[in-house]
Design a protein around this motif. Structure first.
Motif, PDB file in Angstrom:
ATOM      1  N   GLY A  60       0.829  -1.198   0.000  1.00 14.90           N
ATOM      2  CA  GLY A  60       0.000   0.000   0.000  1.00 14.90           C
ATOM      3  C   GLY A  60       0.861   1.244   0.000  1.00 14.90           C
ATOM      4  N   VAL A  61       1.650   1.403  -1.057  1.00 17.18           N
ATOM      5  CA  VAL A  61       2.514   2.579  -1.206  1.00 17.18           C
ATOM      6  C   VAL A  61       2.233   3.217  -2.554  1.00 17.18           C
ATOM      7  CG1 VAL A  61       4.333   1.603   0.247  1.00 17.18           C
ATOM      8  CG2 VAL A  61       4.398   1.218  -2.228  1.00 17.18           C
ATOM      9  N   ASP A  62       2.691   4.444  -2.707  1.00 20.02           N
ATOM     10  CA  ASP A  62       2.569   5.143  -3.984  1.00 20.02           C
ATOM     11  C   ASP A  62       3.964   5.269  -4.573  1.00 20.02           C
ATOM     12  OD1 ASP A  62       2.172   6.739  -6.148  1.00 20.02           O
ATOM     13  OD2 ASP A  62       1.082   8.321  -5.089  1.00 20.02           O
ATOM     14  N   VAL A  83      10.072   1.300  -2.245  1.00 19.78           N
ATOM     15  CA  VAL A  83      10.663   0.305  -1.353  1.00 19.78           C
ATOM     16  C   VAL A  83      11.711  -0.470  -2.145  1.00 19.78           C
ATOM     17  CG1 VAL A  83      10.216  -1.766   0.028  1.00 19.78           C
ATOM     18  CG2 VAL A  83       8.545   0.107   0.003  1.00 19.78           C
ATOM     19  N   ARG A  84      12.961  -0.373  -1.724  1.00 25.05           N
ATOM     20  CA  ARG A  84      14.026  -1.084  -2.424  1.00 25.05           C
ATOM     21  C   ARG A  84      15.173  -1.388  -1.487  1.00 25.05           C
ATOM     22  NH1 ARG A  84      16.989   2.303  -7.039  1.00 25.05           N
ATOM     23  NH2 ARG A  84      17.807   0.194  -7.331  1.00 25.05           N
ATOM     24  N   ASP A 139       7.556  -2.139  -8.144  1.00 29.56           N
ATOM     25  CA  ASP A 139       7.359  -1.762  -9.536  1.00 29.56           C
ATOM     26  C   ASP A 139       6.420  -0.556  -9.585  1.00 29.56           C
ATOM     27  OD1 ASP A 139       4.758  -2.711  -9.152  1.00 29.56           O
ATOM     28  OD2 ASP A 139       5.091  -4.583 -10.239  1.00 29.56           O
ATOM     29  N   LYS A 140       5.956  -0.195 -10.761  1.00 25.93           N
ATOM     30  CA  LYS A 140       5.181   1.035 -10.920  1.00 25.93           C
ATOM     31  C   LYS A 140       3.810   0.997 -10.265  1.00 25.93           C
ATOM     32  CE  LYS A 140       3.559  -0.289 -15.531  1.00 25.93           C
ATOM     33  NZ  LYS A 140       3.531   0.099 -16.978  1.00 25.93           N
ATOM     34  N   ILE A 141       3.336  -0.192  -9.868  1.00 29.20           N
ATOM     35  CA  ILE A 141       2.031  -0.260  -9.193  1.00 29.20           C
ATOM     36  C   ILE A 141       2.150  -0.740  -7.747  1.00 29.20           C
ATOM     37  CG2 ILE A 141       0.718  -0.558 -11.318  1.00 29.20           C
ATOM     38  CD1 ILE A 141       0.569  -3.534 -10.723  1.00 29.20           C
ATOM     39  N   GLY A 142       3.376  -0.801  -7.236  1.00 25.44           N
ATOM     40  CA  GLY A 142       3.562  -1.114  -5.822  1.00 25.44           C
ATOM     41  C   GLY A 142       3.780  -2.574  -5.491  1.00 25.44           C
ATOM     42  N   ASN A 143       4.143  -3.392  -6.477  1.00 26.32           N
ATOM     43  CA  ASN A 143       4.426  -4.802  -6.228  1.00 26.32           C
ATOM     44  C   ASN A 143       5.917  -5.036  -6.043  1.00 26.32           C
ATOM     45  OD1 ASN A 143       1.730  -5.707  -6.555  1.00 26.32           O
ATOM     46  ND2 ASN A 143       1.969  -5.724  -8.774  1.00 26.32           N
ATOM     47  N   VAL A 144       6.239  -5.943  -5.136  1.00 22.54           N
ATOM     48  CA  VAL A 144       7.608  -6.433  -5.001  1.00 22.54           C
ATOM     49  C   VAL A 144       7.567  -7.916  -5.340  1.00 22.54           C
ATOM     50  CG1 VAL A 144       9.499  -6.953  -3.418  1.00 22.54           C
ATOM     51  CG2 VAL A 144       8.284  -4.778  -3.227  1.00 22.54           C
ATOM     52  N   GLN A 145       8.365  -8.326  -6.315  1.00 22.77           N
ATOM     53  CA  GLN A 145       8.364  -9.726  -6.727  1.00 22.77           C
ATOM     54  C   GLN A 145       9.790 -10.219  -6.869  1.00 22.77           C
ATOM     55  OE1 GLN A 145       5.638 -10.641  -9.891  1.00 22.77           O
ATOM     56  NE2 GLN A 145       6.678 -12.530 -10.451  1.00 22.77           N
ATOM     57  N   LEU A 146      10.091 -11.351  -6.251  1.00 20.48           N
ATOM     58  CA  LEU A 146      11.426 -11.905  -6.366  1.00 20.48           C
ATOM     59  C   LEU A 146      11.427 -13.407  -6.140  1.00 20.48           C
ATOM     60  CD1 LEU A 146      13.485 -10.971  -3.177  1.00 20.48           C
ATOM     61  CD2 LEU A 146      11.049 -10.653  -3.354  1.00 20.48           C
ATOM     62  N   ARG A 147      12.450 -14.057  -6.636  1.00 25.82           N
ATOM     63  CA  ARG A 147      12.573 -15.498  -6.497  1.00 25.82           C
ATOM     64  C   ARG A 147      13.028 -15.832  -5.077  1.00 25.82           C
ATOM     65  NH1 ARG A 147      15.993 -17.579 -10.931  1.00 25.82           N
ATOM     66  NH2 ARG A 147      16.209 -19.454  -9.697  1.00 25.82           N
ATOM     67  N   VAL A 148      12.467 -16.895  -4.521  1.00 28.73           N
ATOM     68  CA  VAL A 148      12.817 -17.291  -3.158  1.00 28.73           C
ATOM     69  C   VAL A 148      13.314 -18.733  -3.099  1.00 28.73           C
ATOM     70  CG1 VAL A 148      11.321 -15.636  -1.964  1.00 28.73           C
ATOM     71  CG2 VAL A 148      10.370 -17.836  -2.725  1.00 28.73           C
ATOM     72  N   GLY A 149      13.633 -19.308  -4.260  1.00 25.02           N
ATOM     73  CA  GLY A 149      14.177 -20.652  -4.269  1.00 25.02           C
ATOM     74  C   GLY A 149      13.661 -21.490  -5.417  1.00 25.02           C
ATOM     75  N   LYS A 150      13.786 -22.792  -5.262  1.00 24.82           N
ATOM     76  CA  LYS A 150      13.346 -23.753  -6.266  1.00 24.82           C
ATOM     77  C   LYS A 150      12.409 -24.762  -5.601  1.00 24.82           C
ATOM     78  CE  LYS A 150      15.679 -23.685  -9.922  1.00 24.82           C
ATOM     79  NZ  LYS A 150      15.363 -23.032 -11.218  1.00 24.82           N
ATOM     80  N   VAL A 151      11.555 -25.385  -6.412  1.00 24.21           N
ATOM     81  CA  VAL A 151      10.628 -26.384  -5.885  1.00 24.21           C
ATOM     82  C   VAL A 151      11.385 -27.518  -5.199  1.00 24.21           C
ATOM     83  CG1 VAL A 151       8.991 -28.185  -6.571  1.00 24.21           C
ATOM     84  CG2 VAL A 151       8.721 -25.862  -7.449  1.00 24.21           C
ATOM     85  N   SER A 152      12.597 -27.795  -5.658  1.00 26.75           N
ATOM     86  CA  SER A 152      13.394 -28.873  -5.073  1.00 26.75           C
ATOM     87  C   SER A 152      13.912 -28.543  -3.674  1.00 26.75           C
ATOM     88  CB  SER A 152      14.582 -29.204  -5.981  1.00 26.75           C
ATOM     89  OG  SER A 152      15.416 -28.065  -6.132  1.00 26.75           O
ATOM     90  N   ALA A 170       4.215   6.051   4.343  1.00 30.15           N
ATOM     91  CA  ALA A 170       3.147   5.157   3.886  1.00 30.15           C
ATOM     92  C   ALA A 170       2.036   5.111   4.929  1.00 30.15           C
ATOM     93  CB  ALA A 170       3.694   3.765   3.635  1.00 30.15           C
ATOM     94  N   LYS A 171       0.827   5.381   4.529  1.00 28.90           N
ATOM     95  CA  LYS A 171      -0.307   5.424   5.449  1.00 28.90           C
ATOM     96  C   LYS A 171      -1.275   4.274   5.144  1.00 28.90           C
ATOM     97  CE  LYS A 171       1.426   9.210   7.079  1.00 28.90           C
ATOM     98  NZ  LYS A 171       2.154   9.206   8.371  1.00 28.90           N
ATOM     99  N   GLY A 172      -2.035   3.921   6.159  1.00 34.19           N
ATOM    100  CA  GLY A 172      -3.020   2.868   5.965  1.00 34.19           C
ATOM    101  C   GLY A 172      -2.378   1.489   5.948  1.00 34.19           C
ATOM    102  N   ARG A 173      -3.084   0.539   5.390  1.00 32.17           N
ATOM    103  CA  ARG A 173      -2.596  -0.834   5.339  1.00 32.17           C
ATOM    104  C   ARG A 173      -1.373  -0.917   4.441  1.00 32.17           C
ATOM    105  NH1 ARG A 173      -6.242  -5.965   3.336  1.00 32.17           N
ATOM    106  NH2 ARG A 173      -4.703  -7.624   3.715  1.00 32.17           N
ATOM    107  N   TYR A 174      -0.327  -1.543   4.922  1.00 30.27           N
ATOM    108  CA  TYR A 174       0.949  -1.586   4.193  1.00 30.27           C
ATOM    109  C   TYR A 174       1.052  -2.826   3.300  1.00 30.27           C
ATOM    110  CZ  TYR A 174       6.047  -1.785   3.508  1.00 30.27           C
ATOM    111  OH  TYR A 174       7.309  -1.863   2.971  1.00 30.27           O
ATOM    112  N   VAL A 175       0.976  -4.013   3.886  1.00 30.38           N
ATOM    113  CA  VAL A 175       1.019  -5.239   3.085  1.00 30.38           C
ATOM    114  C   VAL A 175      -0.410  -5.594   2.684  1.00 30.38           C
ATOM    115  CG1 VAL A 175       1.645  -7.677   3.019  1.00 30.38           C
ATOM    116  CG2 VAL A 175       3.093  -6.059   4.259  1.00 30.38           C
ATOM    117  N   LEU A 176      -0.738  -5.372   1.430  1.00 30.77           N
ATOM    118  CA  LEU A 176      -2.096  -5.610   0.948  1.00 30.77           C
ATOM    119  C   LEU A 176      -2.340  -7.085   0.638  1.00 30.77           C
ATOM    120  CD1 LEU A 176      -2.492  -2.550  -1.464  1.00 30.77           C
ATOM    121  CD2 LEU A 176      -3.141  -2.737   0.951  1.00 30.77           C
ATOM    122  N   SER A 177      -1.337  -7.744   0.085  1.00 28.71           N
ATOM    123  CA  SER A 177      -1.478  -9.166  -0.216  1.00 28.71           C
ATOM    124  C   SER A 177      -0.107  -9.764  -0.443  1.00 28.71           C
ATOM    125  CB  SER A 177      -2.354  -9.391  -1.462  1.00 28.71           C
ATOM    126  OG  SER A 177      -1.728  -8.869  -2.618  1.00 28.71           O
ATOM    127  N   ALA A 178      -0.029 -11.082  -0.324  1.00 30.24           N
ATOM    128  CA  ALA A 178       1.213 -11.801  -0.586  1.00 30.24           C
ATOM    129  C   ALA A 178       0.859 -13.145  -1.209  1.00 30.24           C
ATOM    130  CB  ALA A 178       2.010 -11.999   0.698  1.00 30.24           C
TER     131      ALA A 178
END
Length: 238
Positions: A48-50, A58-59, A165-178, A203-211
């Motif tokens: 929930g950031v602009d 956030v970086r 990213d430009k709409i407030g998402n953070v996405q990264l790899r966290v490993g492998k299925v193995s 940042a105001k209001g709810r911060y983590v909107l979804s994961a």
């Protein structure tokens, strides 16, 4: 986008509204993985950031406890002793003016770019090439430094960079299925903890909107970041 039969079957086993603990979500992602290759596991967090406001971007970087399952290709813009230190640490490509010219000419076969401060004047000219790909060295992410050997070792060993990213998402790899369930859980929780730690003061209001956690070919599984205690209890008895 049209999906195959395996994806459709996996999707049917996911409740799109249910929020799971990280442990349960990781177990489901591993269970639903049907590809014949070792799929990458990714975590996507909607904040929930602009991101149009500089103070709400956030970086940073984080060293994942169990690594990423991938060895980053690292280039270093450096000269003299720093250049030799980077080579000794295992950098894939090292150079100064010559490397700047090579990148300007189209060389982009790398995942991380590191530079010493004295070369940023030249590297800055690569902004149009490196910027859109998220490869521009930056002091905030530890990729502009005189200690290039340490930076190379960290990024080779599982340190990853994140940024909204430009709409407030953070996405990264966290490993492998193995990876084991516990290693994936530790990586996912480490990222969530880091994102919460660096919450912008503006940042105001709810911060983590979804994961959501998912594998390369699998559907997203929603997690409840607030259920960290559930993860700790399971890991403690594993």
């Amino acid at each position: 986008m049209k999906h195959g039969k395996n994806y459709t079957n996996a999707l049917a086993q996911v409740d799109r509204e249910e929020l799971l603990s990280v442990v349960d979500a990781v177990e489901k992602v591993k269970k639903l993985s049907t590809a014949k290759f070792d799929e990458t596991v990714e975590l996507a967090i909607r904040l929930g950031v602009d991101p149009r406001k500089a103070e709400q971007i956030v970086r940073g970087t984080i060293s994942l406890p169990a690594g990423t399952g991938k060895t980053n290709r690292v280039v270093v813009f450096a000269a003299g002793e720093a250049a030799q230190a980077a080579r000794d640490a295992g950098a894939d490509e090292v150079g100064a003016e010559d490397l700047v010219a090579k990148v300007a000419g189209g060389f982009l076969d790398f995942d991380i770019a590191i530079a010493t401060p004295d070369l940023m004047g030249q590297v800055g000219g690569l902004g149009r090439v490196l910027g859109p790909r998220g490869l521009m060295p930056n002091p905030k992410t530890g990729t502009v430094t005189m200690d290039v050997a340490k930076a190379v070792s960290e990024f080779k060993g599982g340190r990853v960079e994140y940024r909204t990213d430009k709409i407030g998402n953070v996405q990264l790899r966290v490993g492998k299925v193995s990876f084991s369930r516990d290693d994936l859980v530790r990586n996912v929780q480490a990222v969530i903890d880091e994102i919460v730690r660096v919450k912008p003061s503006s940042a105001k209001g709810r911060y983590v909107l979804s994961a959501t956690v998912s594998s390369t070919m699998g559907p997203g599984v929603k997690i409840d970041p607030s259920r960290s205690r559930d993860n700790d209890e399971v890991l403690a008895t594993a």
